[in-house]
Write a protein that holds these residues in place. Structure first.
Motif, PDB file in Angstrom:
ATOM      1  N   VAL A 150       7.766  67.038  84.959  1.00 20.41           N
ATOM      2  CA  VAL A 150       8.299  66.638  86.269  1.00 20.41           C
ATOM      3  C   VAL A 150       7.310  65.724  86.988  1.00 20.41           C
ATOM      4  O   VAL A 150       7.689  64.675  87.533  1.00 20.41           O
ATOM      5  N   GLN A 151       6.042  66.111  87.010  1.00 19.50           N
ATOM      6  CA  GLN A 151       5.042  65.277  87.675  1.00 19.50           C
ATOM      7  C   GLN A 151       4.909  63.926  86.973  1.00 19.50           C
ATOM      8  O   GLN A 151       4.829  62.883  87.638  1.00 19.50           O
ATOM      9  N   TYR A 152       4.897  63.929  85.649  1.00 16.07           N
ATOM     10  CA  TYR A 152       4.809  62.678  84.896  1.00 16.07           C
ATOM     11  C   TYR A 152       6.006  61.785  85.213  1.00 16.07           C
ATOM     12  O   TYR A 152       5.848  60.579  85.458  1.00 16.07           O
ATOM     13  N   TRP A 153       7.201  62.356  85.202  1.00 15.54           N
ATOM     14  CA  TRP A 153       8.415  61.548  85.400  1.00 15.54           C
ATOM     15  C   TRP A 153       8.470  60.956  86.807  1.00 15.54           C
ATOM     16  O   TRP A 153       8.793  59.776  86.988  1.00 15.54           O
ATOM     17  N   LEU A 154       8.141  61.758  87.799  1.00 16.94           N
ATOM     18  CA  LEU A 154       8.183  61.248  89.184  1.00 16.94           C
ATOM     19  C   LEU A 154       7.117  60.187  89.411  1.00 16.94           C
ATOM     20  O   LEU A 154       7.317  59.263  90.203  1.00 16.94           O
ATOM     21  N   ASN A 155       5.994  60.300  88.725  1.00 15.22           N
ATOM     22  CA  ASN A 155       4.948  59.274  88.849  1.00 15.22           C
ATOM     23  C   ASN A 155       5.369  57.957  88.204  1.00 15.22           C
ATOM     24  O   ASN A 155       4.988  56.879  88.679  1.00 15.22           O
ATOM     25  N   HIS A 156       6.142  58.032  87.137  1.00 15.32           N
ATOM     26  CA  HIS A 156       6.534  56.827  86.405  1.00 15.32           C
ATOM     27  C   HIS A 156       7.911  56.300  86.798  1.00 15.32           C
ATOM     28  O   HIS A 156       8.186  55.107  86.628  1.00 15.32           O
ATOM     29  N   TYR A 157       8.760  57.195  87.297  1.00 16.63           N
ATOM     30  CA  TYR A 157      10.125  56.808  87.675  1.00 16.63           C
ATOM     31  C   TYR A 157      10.443  57.392  89.053  1.00 16.63           C
ATOM     32  O   TYR A 157      11.304  58.260  89.198  1.00 16.63           O
ATOM     33  N   PRO A 158       9.751  56.919  90.074  1.00 14.82           N
ATOM     34  CA  PRO A 158       9.886  57.546  91.398  1.00 14.82           C
ATOM     35  C   PRO A 158      11.269  57.406  92.011  1.00 14.82           C
ATOM     36  O   PRO A 158      11.597  58.147  92.951  1.00 14.82           O
ATOM     37  N   TYR A 159      12.105  56.494  91.498  1.00 16.06           N
ATOM     38  CA  TYR A 159      13.431  56.303  92.072  1.00 16.06           C
ATOM     39  C   TYR A 159      14.501  57.102  91.336  1.00 16.06           C
ATOM     40  O   TYR A 159      15.679  57.035  91.713  1.00 16.06           O
ATOM     41  N   HIS A 160      14.114  57.826  90.297  1.00 16.67           N
ATOM     42  CA  HIS A 160      15.068  58.700  89.633  1.00 16.67           C
ATOM     43  C   HIS A 160      15.198  60.011  90.405  1.00 16.67           C
ATOM     44  O   HIS A 160      14.247  60.473  91.031  1.00 16.67           O
ATOM     45  N   LYS A 161      16.369  60.613  90.336  1.00 14.89           N
ATOM     46  CA  LYS A 161      16.602  61.909  90.981  1.00 14.89           C
ATOM     47  C   LYS A 161      16.297  63.021  89.987  1.00 14.89           C
ATOM     48  O   LYS A 161      16.774  63.005  88.857  1.00 14.89           O
ATOM     49  N   LEU A 162      15.478  63.979  90.408  1.00 15.77           N
ATOM     50  CA  LEU A 162      15.156  65.130  89.569  1.00 15.77           C
ATOM     51  C   LEU A 162      15.573  66.416  90.267  1.00 15.77           C
ATOM     52  O   LEU A 162      15.168  66.669  91.405  1.00 15.77           O
ATOM     53  N   VAL A 163      16.381  67.203  89.578  1.00 17.36           N
ATOM     54  CA  VAL A 163      16.739  68.536  90.042  1.00 17.36           C
ATOM     55  C   VAL A 163      16.088  69.528  89.096  1.00 17.36           C
ATOM     56  O   VAL A 163      16.342  69.504  87.886  1.00 17.36           O
ATOM     57  N   VAL A 164      15.220  70.360  89.623  1.00 14.86           N
ATOM     58  CA  VAL A 164      14.530  71.370  88.823  1.00 14.86           C
ATOM     59  C   VAL A 164      15.232  72.707  89.022  1.00 14.86           C
ATOM     60  O   VAL A 164      15.375  73.177  90.152  1.00 14.86           O
ATOM     61  N   LEU A 165      15.680  73.291  87.924  1.00 21.95           N
ATOM     62  CA  LEU A 165      16.294  74.620  87.952  1.00 21.95           C
ATOM     63  C   LEU A 165      15.358  75.576  87.234  1.00 21.95           C
ATOM     64  O   LEU A 165      15.063  75.389  86.050  1.00 21.95           O
ATOM     65  N   ASP A 166      14.896  76.597  87.947  1.00 22.77           N
ATOM     66  CA  ASP A 166      13.933  77.530  87.351  1.00 22.77           C
ATOM     67  C   ASP A 166      14.160  78.926  87.924  1.00 22.77           C
ATOM     68  O   ASP A 166      14.369  79.078  89.135  1.00 22.77           O
ATOM     69  N   ALA A 167      14.102  79.928  87.053  1.00 23.28           N
ATOM     70  CA  ALA A 167      14.294  81.313  87.487  1.00 23.28           C
ATOM     71  C   ALA A 167      13.028  81.918  88.073  1.00 23.28           C
ATOM     72  O   ALA A 167      13.059  83.033  88.605  1.00 23.28           O
ATOM     73  N   LEU A 168      11.901  81.202  87.985  1.00 21.64           N
ATOM     74  CA  LEU A 168      10.610  81.670  88.506  1.00 21.64           C
ATOM     75  C   LEU A 168      10.266  83.056  87.974  1.00 21.64           C
ATOM     76  O   LEU A 168       9.946  83.973  88.731  1.00 21.64           O
TER      77      LEU A 168
END
Length: 365
Positions: free
Chosen positions: A18-36
């Protein structure tokens, strides 16, 4: 704008992706689904919590209706599926959770993807499934490394559950035409690695002057992959990979477990010798402060079904995708060691469960 649903994005590998993707593709939308669950922690996403294109949802992949709702609402065109129970020891003592999450959870996602994409005529989509080299079983000392054509032969409940999920993904590709890819990676290491795994366990135990437990004779061999190199490999699969194909992502870096532990001891001894303030910051680290971290090494009974050797042949990824690890083990392990020395608050909070997340203020399921 690309819209990605990242399952398990608060876990070790997922959060780094997630951190890598947002750093390289900041205009893409990321939805993180996690049960924690125990290994998923919002502390892993603290560095990107204010990113305008990140949405976190606390939920379970077994909830197919939730997955469908998220995919519809966010117009998801890419699923990157990390969510999994992944600790072999835990799978031996409690396999049920592994079958439920890794098999039924993957099927839940596939069902949702089929309904949202295929049943609605959405042709531009990708379902990427993140798997492991453990599905291939074990290698003898002189055997050639695993290739994508190696027959599956899982030896633990964890590996069997991941093999099953791989087969399900392939079945949805072959039966329904879902556009899928699968990557099988070797052992990851790096920042945000939960401290029950070998490398962070050794580091944190040295700092607490605790025993460094080594299974059997410690001669088990693993191929080690720096976690950011894994994120880059997935990026290449998504951008260049052929639909329906599997890709091995490895570190070209085989080590015996005992040699990994001895190397970390050596590097920790050096760090404490050159940075005297470390002894003040970590007053319990008595052995390493004296330059003898290796004295903490303790051999324990081997675990059942312990695979002797894993090794990845990543030639297909190199030839078709242009994949090469950017980090050598020497550079990667030094970065990892420094990260743990600099982020004591993180690993202590995830170990004792004291982290108070930002989700209650910013994001809600």
């Amino acid at each position: 704008m690309k819209s990605l649903l990242v399952t398990g994005g608060a876990g070790f590998i997922g959060a780094n992706f997630v951190q890598y993707w947002l750093n390289h593709y900041p205009y893409h939308k990321l939805v993180v689904l996690d049960a924690l669950t125990y290994a998923g922690n919002l502390a892993n996403l603290e560095a990107v919590k204010d990113h305008p294109n990140l949405t976190f949802v606390h939920g379970n992949i077994l909830n197919t209706e939730l997955v469908k709702e998220l995919m519809q609402h966010h117009q998801t065109d890419t699923v990157v599926h990390f969510a999994a129970e992944s600790h072999v020891d835990r799978s031996i003592t409690g396999p049920d959770a592994f079958l439920e999450t890794n098999i039924m959870g993957t099927h839940s996602l596939l069902k949702a993807a089929k309904q949202i994409w295929l049943d609605s005529g959405v042709d531009d989509h990708r379902f990427h499934h993140v798997s492991t080299d453990e599905v291939y079983g074990t290698l003898a000392e002189n055997d050639p490394p695993f290739t994508e054509a190696t027959a599956y032969a899982p030896n633990s409940p964890y590996a069997a559950s991941k093999a099953s999920s791989d087969h399900l993904v392939r079945a949805y590709q072959e039966t329904y035409g879902l556009k899928t890819t699968i990557s099988n990676c070797s052992n990851n290491y790096g920042s945000y690695h939960f401290p029950e795994k070998l490398i962070p366990l050794v580091i944190t135990n040295i700092l607490a002057d605790k025993a460094l437990p080594i299974y059997g004779d410690g001669k088990q061999v693993r191929d080690w992959l720096y976690v950011e190199d894994h994120a880059r490999g997935i990026e290449l699969v998504l951008s260049k990979g052929k639909i329906g194909e599997n890709y091995n992502i490895g570190g070209h870096n085989e080590w015996h477990n005992i040699d990994i532990v001895k190397l970390i001891c050596q590097l920790m001894n050096e760090a404490f010798a050159t940075e005297p303030e470390l002894a003040q910051r970590f007053p319990d680290a008595l052995s390493v402060a004296k330059g003898s971290a290796e004295s903490l090494i303790t051999f324990v009974k081997d675990r059942p079904g312990h695979d002797r050797r894993y090794a990845i042949d990543a030639a297909k990824s190199r030839c078709e995708l242009g994949y090469e690890p950017a980090e050598s083990f020497e550079t990667g392990i030094r970065k990892t060691l420094q990260w743990y020395l600099n982020n004591e608050e993180w690993w202590r909070s995830v170990m004792d469960g004291s982290y108070q997340g930002w989700v209650s203020q910013q994001y809600h399921a």
